[in-house]
Design a protein around this motif. Structure first.
Motif, short mmCIF file in Angstrom:
data_model
loop_
_atom_site.label_atom_id
_atom_site.label_comp_id
_atom_site.label_asym_id
_atom_site.label_seq_id
_atom_site.Cartn_x
_atom_site.Cartn_y
_atom_site.Cartn_z
N PRO A 14 0.83 -1.21 0.00
CA PRO A 14 0.00 0.00 0.00
C PRO A 14 0.87 1.25 0.00
O PRO A 14 1.88 1.32 0.70
CB PRO A 14 -0.80 -0.13 1.29
CG PRO A 14 -0.89 -1.60 1.52
CD PRO A 14 0.42 -2.16 1.05
N LYS A 86 -3.82 1.33 -3.23
CA LYS A 86 -4.56 0.90 -2.06
C LYS A 86 -4.98 -0.55 -2.23
O LYS A 86 -5.10 -1.04 -3.36
CB LYS A 86 -5.80 1.78 -1.90
CG LYS A 86 -5.51 3.26 -1.84
CD LYS A 86 -6.79 4.07 -1.77
CE LYS A 86 -6.55 5.56 -1.85
NZ LYS A 86 -5.71 6.06 -0.75
N PRO A 87 -5.24 -1.25 -1.13
CA PRO A 87 -5.69 -2.65 -1.25
C PRO A 87 -6.91 -2.81 -2.15
O PRO A 87 -7.02 -3.83 -2.85
CB PRO A 87 -5.99 -3.04 0.20
CG PRO A 87 -5.07 -2.19 1.00
CD PRO A 87 -5.00 -0.87 0.28
#
Length: 122
Positions: A14, A86-87
């Motif tokens: 991330p 981002k995840p």
């Protein structure tokens, strides 16, 4: 036949960055637009970003300010620079080309790449 060859996917933490590339080749007269779509597990495929031959761009709201799409018309290649990942960006990313084939320039067809996996995880 038109082939789209993608590269650049992988595993990133991330906040990290990746750059995807997609090169189109084959029976192409001209390319109207190229773009990137993604599909996460259990979800529908969605548009991430697109760019026309004139350079006009369109982004999904979730990636604005983090992703940048660009294009090299001479090479029939499109790029997607992805920053601050981002995840929730984890997905298979697919390249798309909207083009006129050289055997009938009045047509407008779509071609898809095989997909490249982007995984954002610590």
């Amino acid at each position: 036949q038109v082939q789209l060859v993608e590269s650049g996917g992988g595993l990133v933490q991330p906040g990290g960055s990746l750059r995807l590339s997609c090169a189109a080749s084959g029976s192409i007269f001209s390319i109207y637009a190229m773009g990137w779509y993604r599909q996460a597990p259990g979800k529908q495929r969605e548009l991430v970003a697109a760019i026309t031959s004139g350079g006009n761009t369109n982004y999904a709201g979730s990636v604005k300010g983090r992703f940048t799409i660009s294009r090299d018309n001479a090479k029939n290649t499109v790029y997607l620079q992805m920053n601050d990942l981002k995840p929730e960006d984890t997905a298979v990313y697919y390249c798309n080309s909207h083009y006129a084939p050289d055997y009938d320039v009045s047509l407008a067809l779509d071609a898809w790449g095989q997909g490249t996996l982007v995984t954002v995880s610590s």
